[in-house]
Scaffold this motif. Structure first.
Motif, PDB file in Angstrom:
ATOM      1  N   VAL A  10     -26.993 -39.255  -9.149  1.00 26.72           N
ATOM      2  CA  VAL A  10     -26.504 -38.653 -10.385  1.00 26.72           C
ATOM      3  C   VAL A  10     -26.013 -37.248 -10.049  1.00 26.72           C
ATOM      4  CG1 VAL A  10     -27.116 -37.917 -12.727  1.00 26.72           C
ATOM      5  CG2 VAL A  10     -28.182 -39.967 -11.757  1.00 26.72           C
ATOM      6  N   VAL A  11     -24.746 -36.982 -10.333  1.00 30.13           N
ATOM      7  CA  VAL A  11     -24.186 -35.651 -10.080  1.00 30.13           C
ATOM      8  C   VAL A  11     -24.290 -34.842 -11.367  1.00 30.13           C
ATOM      9  CG1 VAL A  11     -22.103 -34.351  -9.504  1.00 30.13           C
ATOM     10  CG2 VAL A  11     -22.647 -36.467  -8.282  1.00 30.13           C
ATOM     11  N   GLY A  12     -25.185 -33.867 -11.401  1.00 29.33           N
ATOM     12  CA  GLY A  12     -25.369 -33.016 -12.584  1.00 29.33           C
ATOM     13  C   GLY A  12     -26.723 -33.256 -13.232  1.00 29.33           C
ATOM     14  N   GLY A  13     -27.487 -32.178 -13.356  1.00 31.11           N
ATOM     15  CA  GLY A  13     -28.853 -32.286 -13.905  1.00 31.11           C
ATOM     16  C   GLY A  13     -28.968 -31.748 -15.320  1.00 31.11           C
ATOM     17  N   GLY A  14     -27.854 -31.762 -16.090  1.00 35.56           N
ATOM     18  CA  GLY A  14     -27.909 -31.383 -17.508  1.00 35.56           C
ATOM     19  C   GLY A  14     -28.552 -32.509 -18.316  1.00 35.56           C
ATOM     20  N   PRO A  15     -28.492 -32.426 -19.657  1.00 33.41           N
ATOM     21  CA  PRO A  15     -29.148 -33.446 -20.485  1.00 33.41           C
ATOM     22  C   PRO A  15     -28.660 -34.870 -20.209  1.00 33.41           C
ATOM     23  CG  PRO A  15     -28.347 -31.630 -21.844  1.00 33.41           C
ATOM     24  CD  PRO A  15     -27.884 -31.352 -20.449  1.00 33.41           C
ATOM     25  N   ALA A  16     -27.369 -35.041 -19.928  1.00 35.87           N
ATOM     26  CA  ALA A  16     -26.859 -36.388 -19.647  1.00 35.87           C
ATOM     27  C   ALA A  16     -27.470 -36.913 -18.352  1.00 35.87           C
ATOM     28  CB  ALA A  16     -25.332 -36.362 -19.550  1.00 35.87           C
ATOM     29  N   GLY A  17     -27.357 -36.141 -17.292  1.00 32.85           N
ATOM     30  CA  GLY A  17     -27.834 -36.593 -15.979  1.00 32.85           C
ATOM     31  C   GLY A  17     -29.333 -36.838 -15.955  1.00 32.85           C
ATOM     32  N   SER A  18     -30.096 -35.912 -16.543  1.00 35.76           N
ATOM     33  CA  SER A  18     -31.563 -36.067 -16.476  1.00 35.76           C
ATOM     34  C   SER A  18     -32.028 -37.244 -17.322  1.00 35.76           C
ATOM     35  CB  SER A  18     -32.268 -34.774 -16.901  1.00 35.76           C
ATOM     36  OG  SER A  18     -31.929 -34.436 -18.220  1.00 35.76           O
ATOM     37  N   THR A  19     -31.332 -37.510 -18.448  1.00 39.96           N
ATOM     38  CA  THR A  19     -31.736 -38.635 -19.303  1.00 39.96           C
ATOM     39  C   THR A  19     -31.447 -39.958 -18.601  1.00 39.96           C
ATOM     40  OG1 THR A  19     -31.269 -37.328 -21.257  1.00 39.96           O
ATOM     41  CG2 THR A  19     -31.411 -39.697 -21.586  1.00 39.96           C
ATOM     42  N   CYS A  20     -30.292 -40.053 -17.983  1.00 42.07           N
ATOM     43  CA  CYS A  20     -29.950 -41.283 -17.270  1.00 42.07           C
ATOM     44  C   CYS A  20     -30.933 -41.495 -16.119  1.00 42.07           C
ATOM     45  CB  CYS A  20     -28.508 -41.180 -16.758  1.00 42.07           C
ATOM     46  SG  CYS A  20     -27.879 -42.706 -16.102  1.00 42.07           S
ATOM     47  N   ALA A  21     -31.214 -40.425 -15.380  1.00 37.89           N
ATOM     48  CA  ALA A  21     -32.146 -40.523 -14.246  1.00 37.89           C
ATOM     49  C   ALA A  21     -33.530 -40.954 -14.726  1.00 37.89           C
ATOM     50  CB  ALA A  21     -32.217 -39.166 -13.535  1.00 37.89           C
ATOM     51  N   TRP A  22     -33.970 -40.389 -15.821  1.00 36.80           N
ATOM     52  CA  TRP A  22     -35.284 -40.706 -16.402  1.00 36.80           C
ATOM     53  C   TRP A  22     -35.386 -42.202 -16.725  1.00 36.80           C
ATOM     54  CZ3 TRP A  22     -35.682 -40.726 -22.228  1.00 36.80           C
ATOM     55  CH2 TRP A  22     -36.991 -40.908 -22.673  1.00 36.80           C
ATOM     56  N   GLN A  23     -34.353 -42.727 -17.372  1.00 35.48           N
ATOM     57  CA  GLN A  23     -34.375 -44.147 -17.752  1.00 35.48           C
ATOM     58  C   GLN A  23     -34.288 -45.056 -16.525  1.00 35.48           C
ATOM     59  OE1 GLN A  23     -34.579 -45.687 -21.185  1.00 35.48           O
ATOM     60  NE2 GLN A  23     -35.763 -43.844 -20.872  1.00 35.48           N
ATOM     61  N   LEU A  24     -33.494 -44.665 -15.543  1.00 34.06           N
ATOM     62  CA  LEU A  24     -33.364 -45.509 -14.344  1.00 34.06           C
ATOM     63  C   LEU A  24     -34.644 -45.469 -13.511  1.00 34.06           C
ATOM     64  CD1 LEU A  24     -29.669 -44.721 -13.320  1.00 34.06           C
ATOM     65  CD2 LEU A  24     -30.575 -46.762 -14.468  1.00 34.06           C
ATOM     66  N   ARG A  25     -35.309 -44.324 -13.490  1.00 33.05           N
ATOM     67  CA  ARG A  25     -36.610 -44.243 -12.783  1.00 33.05           C
ATOM     68  C   ARG A  25     -37.612 -45.154 -13.471  1.00 33.05           C
ATOM     69  NH1 ARG A  25     -38.221 -44.332  -9.189  1.00 33.05           N
ATOM     70  NH2 ARG A  25     -40.102 -43.060  -9.210  1.00 33.05           N
ATOM     71  N   GLN A  26     -37.577 -45.184 -14.812  1.00 34.99           N
ATOM     72  CA  GLN A  26     -38.509 -46.054 -15.548  1.00 34.99           C
ATOM     73  C   GLN A  26     -38.253 -47.522 -15.219  1.00 34.99           C
ATOM     74  OE1 GLN A  26     -39.808 -45.074 -19.365  1.00 34.99           O
ATOM     75  NE2 GLN A  26     -40.467 -43.227 -18.326  1.00 34.99           N
ATOM     76  N   ALA A  27     -37.014 -47.829 -14.853  1.00 37.20           N
ATOM     77  CA  ALA A  27     -36.675 -49.210 -14.486  1.00 37.20           C
ATOM     78  C   ALA A  27     -36.946 -49.470 -13.005  1.00 37.20           C
ATOM     79  CB  ALA A  27     -35.202 -49.471 -14.792  1.00 37.20           C
ATOM     80  N   GLY A  28     -37.495 -48.491 -12.312  1.00 40.57           N
ATOM     81  CA  GLY A  28     -37.920 -48.691 -10.925  1.00 40.57           C
ATOM     82  C   GLY A  28     -36.849 -48.406  -9.887  1.00 40.57           C
ATOM     83  N   LEU A  29     -35.733 -47.782 -10.279  1.00 39.73           N
ATOM     84  CA  LEU A  29     -34.687 -47.480  -9.285  1.00 39.73           C
ATOM     85  C   LEU A  29     -34.972 -46.155  -8.584  1.00 39.73           C
ATOM     86  CD1 LEU A  29     -33.207 -49.580 -11.255  1.00 39.73           C
ATOM     87  CD2 LEU A  29     -31.119 -48.560 -10.412  1.00 39.73           C
ATOM     88  N   ASP A  30     -34.483 -46.078  -7.370  1.00 36.91           N
ATOM     89  CA  ASP A  30     -34.614 -44.842  -6.595  1.00 36.91           C
ATOM     90  C   ASP A  30     -33.409 -43.958  -6.939  1.00 36.91           C
ATOM     91  OD1 ASP A  30     -35.080 -42.855  -4.758  1.00 36.91           O
ATOM     92  OD2 ASP A  30     -34.367 -44.024  -3.040  1.00 36.91           O
ATOM     93  N   VAL A  31     -33.669 -42.860  -7.661  1.00 42.28           N
ATOM     94  CA  VAL A  31     -32.569 -42.033  -8.196  1.00 42.28           C
ATOM     95  C   VAL A  31     -32.641 -40.630  -7.605  1.00 42.28           C
ATOM     96  CG1 VAL A  31     -31.498 -41.156 -10.311  1.00 42.28           C
ATOM     97  CG2 VAL A  31     -32.775 -43.301 -10.367  1.00 42.28           C
ATOM     98  N   LEU A  32     -31.485 -40.123  -7.235  1.00 39.15           N
ATOM     99  CA  LEU A  32     -31.420 -38.747  -6.743  1.00 39.15           C
ATOM    100  C   LEU A  32     -30.463 -37.959  -7.636  1.00 39.15           C
ATOM    101  CD1 LEU A  32     -31.581 -37.670  -3.154  1.00 39.15           C
ATOM    102  CD2 LEU A  32     -29.789 -36.644  -4.505  1.00 39.15           C
ATOM    103  N   VAL A  33     -30.915 -36.821  -8.135  1.00 40.64           N
ATOM    104  CA  VAL A  33     -30.036 -35.970  -8.960  1.00 40.64           C
ATOM    105  C   VAL A  33     -29.605 -34.768  -8.119  1.00 40.64           C
ATOM    106  CG1 VAL A  33     -29.824 -34.580 -11.057  1.00 40.64           C
ATOM    107  CG2 VAL A  33     -31.264 -36.628 -11.079  1.00 40.64           C
ATOM    108  N   MET A  34     -28.285 -34.593  -8.055  1.00 42.86           N
ATOM    109  CA  MET A  34     -27.754 -33.444  -7.308  1.00 42.86           C
ATOM    110  C   MET A  34     -27.164 -32.451  -8.310  1.00 42.86           C
ATOM    111  SD  MET A  34     -24.454 -33.388  -4.826  1.00 42.86           S
ATOM    112  CE  MET A  34     -25.089 -34.291  -3.479  1.00 42.86           C
TER     113      MET A  34
END
Ligand SMILES: Cc1cc2nc3c(=O)[nH]c(=O)nc-3n(C[C@H](O)[C@H](O)[C@H](O)COP(=O)(O)OP(=O)(O)OC[C@H]3O[C@@H](n4cnc5c(N)ncnc54)[C@H](O)[C@@H]3O)c2cc1C
Length: 381
Positions: A10-34
């Motif tokens: 995920v490129v960008g750790g604003g509200p959009a990026g962090s929310t998407c990362a949060w949901q994908l982590r809950q689904a068990g994916l390995d997510v990296l936010v830059m």
């Protein structure tokens, strides 16, 4: 340099990026936010969120408020700059003031994603069926959440050639203890919104605990600083803000959903939030669409189960259109009337309680007719 692999970058750790990362982590994916910044970082924004945002984020307000500013808003003062105005009250909080330096940091840490902070996207190339970002991050899917100037959005380009109309805005946020604001002010839980006389934008004075955020945004990109200066001077004249402001006004730009021409996805790429150009017309609110687009994208990504072809990601564009409507410029109400008469009538309407409450606040700013989207595997509307 050693390559790091992740399921989704995920490129960008604003509200959009962090929310998407949060949901994908809950689904068990390995997510990296830059993100190019280290956090906490500030973001040019008035910092106003609605209860719909609180619901979509599943925010525990007590937990959030521990050590952070969270100002419930129960009233509005609305009018035109140097014109008439109306005061309206609600029984419950209809909005909240947050500080972006705190809010964004809280959401990013909560996401539980791996973080690569202080690193800007410099290169993004296709390599053996995956993306190689900055020569060291390998992933099958890049989520572009880098805001209006997102490098991933730039890579995808726009759908049509005529370009996009942008909104430009400036704000400053400073500490004024609530009890030092004087008896004559509208109260610590009241947000002030004043439309420009030509109706091409509005200024605000937004309280958040011991802080005030003051700013002005316009759809017309010319002479923004002049409009901001005049607005600041007017607020100072009426004693709404101190004579000396500790900081300077900072500016940023964004694209309204109805004006946006951005290409939303391609093989292995998807855009969310400001990167996709989703801010609501009229209010310019961008946090709610940023979060809702992130929830929708997370659902589509989960369903794609590792095959991030353009065809598998295409339902994202359909669901955005279903949620936000067609991407076409709104026609101004009563466009057939001469401009001066329109402005005169609008100023009159903006001084009435009925119009300011039912149209300006409830419809344009709170979108109270649109139910919040809830997080979870289906991100239901
Ligand atoms: C003056 C002003 C006032 C506003 N007030 C409000 C308001 O009160 N309420 C509201 O709902 N909306 C408001 N908005 C809109 C709102 O700020 C945005 O819609 C919202 O921040 C979008 O969130 P986002 O996560 O998509 O992008 P952003 O919050 O912009 O986050 C993008 C992130 O990407 C990072 N990034 C950018 N480029 C790169 C790169 N090359 N490499 C790595 N990382 C990168 C940035 O550092 C940033 O952290 C306002 C906007 C302005 C300009």
């Amino acid at each position: 340099m050693q390559t790091q692999a992740c399921d989704v970058l995920v490129v960008g750790g604003g509200p959009a990026g962090s929310t998407c990362a949060w949901q994908l982590r809950q689904a068990g994916l390995d997510v990296l936010v830059m993100d190019k910044h280290t956090f906490p970082r500030d973001k040019v924004c008035a910092g106003w969120i609605t209860p719909a945002v609180v619901a979509s984020l599943g925010l525990d307000l007590d937990d959030y408020a521990a050590g952070r500013a969270l100002q419930p808003i129960r009233g509005f003062r609305i009018g035109t700059i140097r014109g008439a105005e109306a005061n309206i009250r609600y029984d419950a909080a209809v909005s909240f003031g947050i500080r972006r330096c705190e809010f964004d940091d809280y959401l990013l840490r909560r996401s539980m994603a791996r973080l690569a902070l202080g690193e800007s996207v410099k290169s993004m190339v296709r390599d053996q069926g995956a993306w190689l970002v900055n020569g060291r991050f390998r992933t099958k899917l890049v989520v572009g959440a880098g805001g209006n100037f997102c490098p991933v959005a730039r890579l995808l380009g726009v759908d049509r050639e005529e370009g996009e109309a942008i909104v430009v805005a400036q704000e400053t946020e400073f500490r004024v203890p609530a009890r030092g604001r004087g008896e004559s002010g509208p109260g610590a839980d009241v947000a002030q919104i004043y439309f420009c006389p030509d109706l091409k934008g509005y200024g605000w004075c937004f309280p958040k605990g011991d802080y005030l955020n003051v700013g002005l945004g316009r759809e017309d990109t010319h002479r923004l600083s002049e409009h901001v200066e005049q607005f600041r001077g007017w607020l100072q004249q009426r004693g709404a803000i101190p004579d000396e402001l500790p900081g300077r006004f900072c500016g940023h730009a964004y694209v309204l959903y109805t004006e946006s021409r951005r290409r939303l996805l391609d093989d292995g790429v998807i855009l969310i939030g400001d990167a996709a150009g989703l801010a609501y017309p009229r209010s310019g609110e961008g946090i709610r669409p940023a979060i809702e687009s992130a929830l929708i994208a997370a659902t589509i990504i989960r369903d794609a189960a590792g095959n991030y072809s353009r065809a598998n990601l295409a339902p994202y564009a359909e669901r955005l259109a279903h949620r936000f409507g067609d991407r076409k410029p709104e026609r101004e109400a009563a466009a057939w009337l001469p401009q001066r008469l329109r402005h005169f009538l609008a100023a009159k309407l903006l001084a009435t309680k009925w119009f300011t409450r039912n149209v300006v606040v409830d419809r344009w700013f709170l979108h109270s007719g649109q139910r919040p989207m809830v997080p979870g595997p289906r991100a239901a509307e």
